[in-house]
Write an enzyme that holds these catalytic residues in place. Structure first.
Site, PDB file in Angstrom:
ATOM      1  N   ASP A  10      51.049  48.041  38.359  1.00  0.00           N
ATOM      2  CA  ASP A  10      52.471  48.208  38.645  1.00  0.00           C
ATOM      3  C   ASP A  10      52.867  47.100  39.606  1.00  0.00           C
ATOM      4  O   ASP A  10      52.288  46.987  40.701  1.00  0.00           O
ATOM      5  CB  ASP A  10      52.750  49.565  39.284  1.00  0.00           C
ATOM      6  CG  ASP A  10      52.567  50.716  38.303  1.00  0.00           C
ATOM      7  OD1 ASP A  10      52.824  50.521  37.110  1.00  0.00           O
ATOM      8  OD2 ASP A  10      52.159  51.811  38.745  1.00  0.00           O
ATOM      9  N   ASP A  18      58.166  58.568  30.690  1.00  0.00           N
ATOM     10  CA  ASP A  18      57.903  59.197  31.984  1.00  0.00           C
ATOM     11  C   ASP A  18      58.451  60.606  31.925  1.00  0.00           C
ATOM     12  O   ASP A  18      59.662  60.808  31.732  1.00  0.00           O
ATOM     13  CB  ASP A  18      58.577  58.418  33.113  1.00  0.00           C
ATOM     14  CG  ASP A  18      58.025  57.002  33.250  1.00  0.00           C
ATOM     15  OD1 ASP A  18      56.857  56.794  32.874  1.00  0.00           O
ATOM     16  OD2 ASP A  18      58.762  56.123  33.729  1.00  0.00           O
TER      17      ASP A  18
END
Length: 267
Positions: free
Chosen positions: A11, A130
């Site tokens: 990330d 998500d």
């Protein structure tokens, strides 16, 4: 025999690797190029790089980071973040990505999945989802790094994404992200039963047992970040553990021994 994949995730924000809990409280972890090199040496099957700030900041993915990471890799690279049209996807592919992951833009314009799949092939398109559990214990989709609840059923959205041409589902539990409590196994099971394409489980891994449980729940690949970034577990350790429990895995011990020596020099 098809093998299961172990995939480290980077990330990134402003060209640096970050790690947080439930998509927030991000802390700097270091240089993505160094992590990429290390994970190749440790035997990673693939690498996923997500620019987690691109959509929030209304910009495209930082392609210079993608290009720099690509130079260190001999394995497939999936890149996501800021993919909002054909041109932004093409820039990532030209910078070295093998696959592109789409999330927020796909929710806003589902036909984008069809367009990218038709243009680049379904094997090139990963739908990143998500999900979080609502008050009724049903999973809903959240976008923009977990900040927007779309009131969209996550399992149904995964099914629609696969029907529209996504070749793989990157399934992240916001509830489990960074928690160390293990993957959301019920979520994995629900999505696995709903889609005909591979599912990458993400969010919550803290020990080898968690990755095994995700595979047993139906994941085709397991993604993790913190347990690798911290150095508590090397990828080949995870693979040996999975293999010892009967999981088909790509495990080249001689190559890994050599790569370990190389990694030790770099570190």
């Amino acid at each position: 025999m098809l093998t299961y994949r172990v995939i480290p995730c980077l990330d990134c924000r402003d060209g640096r690797v970050v790690k947080g809990v439930h998509f927030s409280n991000l802390r700097d972890m270091g240089c993505p190029v160094l992590y990429a090199s290390k994970y190749v040496a440790q035997g990673a099957d693939e690498l996923i790089l997500l620019d987690i700030a691109a959509t929030i900041e209304s910009r495209s993915n930082q392609t210079e980071t993608v290009a720099a990471v690509r130079k260190e890799l001999s394995i497939p690279l999936t890149v996501g973040g800021g993919v909002h049209d054909r041109e932004s996807a093409l820039r990532l592919l030209q910078s070295g990505a093998d696959r592109i992951a789409i999330n927020s833009a796909a929710v806003a314009r589902p036909a984008l999945i069809n367009k990218l799949s038709e243009e680049f092939g379904s094997q090139c398109v990963v739908l990143a989802v998500d999900a979080f559990a609502d008050e009724a214990n049903r999973w809903r989709v959240t976008i923009r790094s977990g900040s927007h609840d779309m009131r969209l059923d996550a399992v149904q959205w995964c099914r629609e994404g696969a029907d529209r041409g996504a070749g793989e589902i990157l399934l992240t539990s916001r509830d489990r992200d960074g928690s160390g409590s293990g993957y959301d196994l019920r979520l994995i099971q629900a999505v696995r039963s709903a889609v005909p394409v591979p599912v990458i489980a993400s969010g919550g891994a803290d020990k080898p047992q968690h990755l095994l449980e995700a595979i047993q729940a139906g994941a085709d690949a397991v993604l993790a970040a913190g347990i690798f970034h911290s150095g508590r577990f090397r990828i080949q350790e995870i693979k040996k553990f999975l293999a010892s429990h009967g999981v088909p895995i790509r495990l080249d011990l001689k190559l890994m021994e050599l790569k370990n020596q190389m990694t030790g020099v770099r570190e």
